[in-house]
Design a protein around this motif. Structure first.
Motif, PDB file in Angstrom:
ATOM      1  N   LYS A 128       7.043 -17.167  -6.881  1.00 18.76           N
ATOM      2  CA  LYS A 128       6.236 -17.949  -6.030  1.00 18.76           C
ATOM      3  C   LYS A 128       5.262 -17.522  -4.934  1.00 18.76           C
ATOM      4  O   LYS A 128       3.929 -17.630  -4.871  1.00 18.76           O
ATOM      5  CB  LYS A 128       7.106 -18.925  -4.930  1.00 18.76           C
ATOM      6  N   LEU A 129       5.842 -16.367  -4.439  1.00 25.49           N
ATOM      7  CA  LEU A 129       5.269 -15.426  -3.404  1.00 25.49           C
ATOM      8  C   LEU A 129       4.083 -14.603  -4.090  1.00 25.49           C
ATOM      9  O   LEU A 129       2.790 -14.707  -3.599  1.00 25.49           O
ATOM     10  CB  LEU A 129       6.023 -14.390  -2.690  1.00 25.49           C
ATOM     11  N   ALA A 130       4.218 -14.174  -5.335  1.00 31.97           N
ATOM     12  CA  ALA A 130       3.322 -13.619  -5.947  1.00 31.97           C
ATOM     13  C   ALA A 130       2.189 -14.383  -6.510  1.00 31.97           C
ATOM     14  O   ALA A 130       0.847 -14.118  -6.203  1.00 31.97           O
ATOM     15  CB  ALA A 130       3.925 -13.051  -7.255  1.00 31.97           C
ATOM     16  N   ALA A 131       2.565 -15.502  -6.742  1.00 31.02           N
ATOM     17  CA  ALA A 131       1.322 -16.696  -6.892  1.00 31.02           C
ATOM     18  C   ALA A 131       0.667 -17.088  -6.061  1.00 31.02           C
ATOM     19  O   ALA A 131      -0.528 -17.360  -6.225  1.00 31.02           O
ATOM     20  CB  ALA A 131       2.196 -17.855  -7.712  1.00 31.02           C
ATOM     21  N   TRP A 132       1.145 -17.207  -4.886  1.00 32.14           N
ATOM     22  CA  TRP A 132       0.612 -17.317  -3.765  1.00 32.14           C
ATOM     23  C   TRP A 132      -0.506 -16.275  -3.336  1.00 32.14           C
ATOM     24  O   TRP A 132      -1.611 -16.681  -3.119  1.00 32.14           O
ATOM     25  CB  TRP A 132       1.422 -17.947  -2.537  1.00 32.14           C
ATOM     26  N   ARG A 133       0.128 -15.034  -3.301  1.00 30.99           N
ATOM     27  CA  ARG A 133      -0.943 -13.936  -3.009  1.00 30.99           C
ATOM     28  C   ARG A 133      -2.181 -13.954  -4.130  1.00 30.99           C
ATOM     29  O   ARG A 133      -3.385 -13.903  -3.614  1.00 30.99           O
ATOM     30  CB  ARG A 133      -0.161 -12.389  -3.269  1.00 30.99           C
ATOM     31  N   SER A 134      -1.786 -14.336  -5.321  1.00 27.81           N
ATOM     32  CA  SER A 134      -3.023 -14.253  -6.268  1.00 27.81           C
ATOM     33  C   SER A 134      -4.240 -15.502  -5.923  1.00 27.81           C
ATOM     34  O   SER A 134      -5.286 -15.397  -5.978  1.00 27.81           O
ATOM     35  CB  SER A 134      -2.535 -14.696  -7.860  1.00 27.81           C
ATOM     36  N   ARG A 135      -3.586 -16.753  -5.385  1.00 28.14           N
ATOM     37  CA  ARG A 135      -4.483 -17.573  -5.170  1.00 28.14           C
ATOM     38  C   ARG A 135      -5.269 -17.136  -3.908  1.00 28.14           C
ATOM     39  O   ARG A 135      -6.545 -17.762  -3.893  1.00 28.14           O
ATOM     40  CB  ARG A 135      -3.405 -18.989  -4.766  1.00 28.14           C
ATOM     41  N   VAL A 136      -4.605 -16.762  -2.855  1.00 27.25           N
ATOM     42  CA  VAL A 136      -5.303 -16.302  -1.587  1.00 27.25           C
ATOM     43  C   VAL A 136      -6.426 -15.210  -1.897  1.00 27.25           C
ATOM     44  O   VAL A 136      -7.500 -15.314  -1.652  1.00 27.25           O
ATOM     45  CB  VAL A 136      -4.415 -15.508  -0.525  1.00 27.25           C
ATOM     46  N   GLY A 156       0.856  -1.428   0.038  1.00 24.79           N
ATOM     47  CA  GLY A 156      -0.105  -0.017  -0.035  1.00 24.79           C
ATOM     48  C   GLY A 156       0.837   1.259   0.051  1.00 24.79           C
ATOM     49  O   GLY A 156       0.250   2.317  -0.497  1.00 24.79           O
ATOM     50  N   VAL A 157       1.873   1.098   0.545  1.00 24.62           N
ATOM     51  CA  VAL A 157       2.914   2.345   0.464  1.00 24.62           C
ATOM     52  C   VAL A 157       3.934   2.231  -0.332  1.00 24.62           C
ATOM     53  O   VAL A 157       5.127   3.086  -0.512  1.00 24.62           O
ATOM     54  CB  VAL A 157       3.542   2.680   1.887  1.00 24.62           C
ATOM     55  N   GLY A 158       3.694   1.560  -1.583  1.00 25.05           N
ATOM     56  CA  GLY A 158       4.722   1.476  -2.550  1.00 25.05           C
ATOM     57  C   GLY A 158       5.586   0.757  -2.592  1.00 25.05           C
ATOM     58  O   GLY A 158       6.827   0.800  -3.287  1.00 25.05           O
ATOM     59  N   CYS A 159       6.046  -0.218  -1.695  1.00 21.89           N
ATOM     60  CA  CYS A 159       7.036  -1.339  -1.620  1.00 21.89           C
ATOM     61  C   CYS A 159       6.641  -2.326  -2.247  1.00 21.89           C
ATOM     62  O   CYS A 159       5.993  -3.071  -1.853  1.00 21.89           O
ATOM     63  CB  CYS A 159       7.390  -1.589  -0.164  1.00 21.89           C
ATOM     64  N   HIS A 160       7.353  -2.780  -3.466  1.00 21.41           N
ATOM     65  CA  HIS A 160       7.095  -3.962  -4.240  1.00 21.41           C
ATOM     66  C   HIS A 160       7.704  -5.144  -3.850  1.00 21.41           C
ATOM     67  O   HIS A 160       8.639  -5.623  -4.532  1.00 21.41           O
ATOM     68  CB  HIS A 160       7.201  -3.456  -5.810  1.00 21.41           C
ATOM     69  N   ILE A 161       7.121  -5.580  -2.754  1.00 28.30           N
ATOM     70  CA  ILE A 161       7.672  -6.868  -2.092  1.00 28.30           C
ATOM     71  C   ILE A 161       7.414  -7.956  -2.867  1.00 28.30           C
ATOM     72  O   ILE A 161       8.097  -9.144  -2.719  1.00 28.30           O
ATOM     73  CB  ILE A 161       7.395  -7.216  -0.738  1.00 28.30           C
ATOM     74  N   PHE A 162       6.629  -8.269  -3.794  1.00 26.33           N
ATOM     75  CA  PHE A 162       6.055  -9.287  -4.393  1.00 26.33           C
ATOM     76  C   PHE A 162       6.764  -9.359  -5.878  1.00 26.33           C
ATOM     77  O   PHE A 162       6.821 -10.313  -6.740  1.00 26.33           O
ATOM     78  CB  PHE A 162       4.539  -9.504  -4.876  1.00 26.33           C
ATOM     79  N   ALA A 163       7.599  -8.062  -6.168  1.00 24.72           N
ATOM     80  CA  ALA A 163       8.177  -8.428  -7.510  1.00 24.72           C
ATOM     81  C   ALA A 163       9.381  -9.288  -7.403  1.00 24.72           C
ATOM     82  O   ALA A 163       9.995  -9.089  -6.228  1.00 24.72           O
ATOM     83  CB  ALA A 163       8.779  -6.862  -7.806  1.00 24.72           C
ATOM     84  N   ASP A 164       9.887  -9.890  -8.425  1.00 19.72           N
ATOM     85  CA  ASP A 164      10.786 -10.699  -8.392  1.00 19.72           C
ATOM     86  C   ASP A 164      10.967 -12.017  -7.580  1.00 19.72           C
ATOM     87  O   ASP A 164      11.824 -12.556  -7.110  1.00 19.72           O
ATOM     88  CB  ASP A 164      12.258  -9.951  -8.144  1.00 19.72           C
ATOM     89  N   ARG A 165       9.343 -12.206  -7.175  1.00 25.10           N
ATOM     90  CA  ARG A 165       9.147 -13.418  -6.243  1.00 25.10           C
ATOM     91  C   ARG A 165       8.030 -14.196  -6.743  1.00 25.10           C
ATOM     92  O   ARG A 165       7.000 -14.112  -6.264  1.00 25.10           O
ATOM     93  CB  ARG A 165       9.119 -12.796  -4.678  1.00 25.10           C
TER      94      ARG A 165
END
Length: 247
Positions: free
Chosen positions: A195-203, A184-193
């Motif tokens: 596996k993590l990004a796919a998990w977030r989408s599934r959630v 929300g504050v612009g930290c792109h923690i899912f970029a270049d991850r």
């Protein structure tokens, strides 16, 4: 939402990740409740009125008739048991349940401790103190969060769709709402991850994208906070603590 003399009441501010977890869980499981807003940035948690609800002056809080319960994990477990929610949220299997407990125990000293600091550094310190935080302070937090994200992927997620396997659990819900705070504050923690990004989408899919976006509307529009009028008493209360973070 239904109201009534003995309706279940949830005291929430959706800027708070634990509040979002409780809100999403209740809505997803069709649990009727009365939404009792507590605006944290207006200092409503510090009022005498709210102290009668929760002397800890924190949200979320649940009131079920004369019964009052604080702390998000306790509230989620209470709701899952009272309303007999689907087993995948908090399994009746002893070892699967223990795995959820294991994650929730880890969560509070990792994501819950670290991720909110991004909001404080990027938005709230300037808002409450009038001073911008040094960039290196944010980098310290991002580096610490990155280490926890590696642990999360390697220990808890591994190669599974969700933490517990094929279905969403309370562990996934608590994790994702916390990680949306830096997003929300612009930290792109899912970029270049990936596996993590796919998990977030599934959630998001498992919760329902519309509900997920509804719950996160405030945090995803956090820039609007920069123009709010903060109560002077709240500034006086929090500014000294925030200033320590600048040192």
């Amino acid at each position: 939402m239904l109201t009534g003399r003995m309706a279940l009441e949830l005291y929430l501010d959706l800027i708070s990740p634990p509040c979002r977890a409780v809100y999403i869980f209740a809505k997803k499981n069709n649990i009727c409740f009365e939404f009792k807003p507590v605006e944290l940035f207006k200092g409503q948690q510090h009022t005498e009125e709210f102290a009668k609800v929760n002397i800890l002056k924190k949200v979320p809080v649940l009131k079920d008739g004369v019964f009052t319960l604080a702390e998000s994990t306790a509230i989620l477990l209470y709701l899952s048991r009272k309303y007999n929610t689907p087993d995948h949220w908090y399994s009746s299997d002893l070892q699967k349940r223990a795995r959820v407990d294991e994650y929730l125990s880890w969560h509070h000293n990792s994501f819950r401790r670290i991720a909110p600091k991004t909001l404080w550094i990027k938005v709230l310190i300037p808002l409450f103190t009038g001073q911008a935080a040094p960039p290196e302070k944010l980098q310290e937090v991002i580096d610490e969060l990155a280490a926890s994200l590696v642990q999360f992927e390697e220990k808890f997620l591994q190669d599974k769709p969700f933490i517990m396997g094929s279905e969403i659990s309370l562990a996934d819900l608590m994790a994702v709402v916390e990680l949306m705070q830096p997003v929300g504050v612009g930290c792109h923690i899912f970029a270049d991850r990936p596996k993590l990004a796919a998990w977030r989408s599934r959630v998001e899919e498992a919760v329902g994208k519309e509900l997920f976006q509804e719950a996160h509307e405030q945090i995803l529009n956090i820039k609007e906070l920069s123009s709010i009028e903060v109560e002077p008493k709240l500034k006086e209360l929090l500014a000294p603590t925030l200033m320590k973070m600048l040192k």
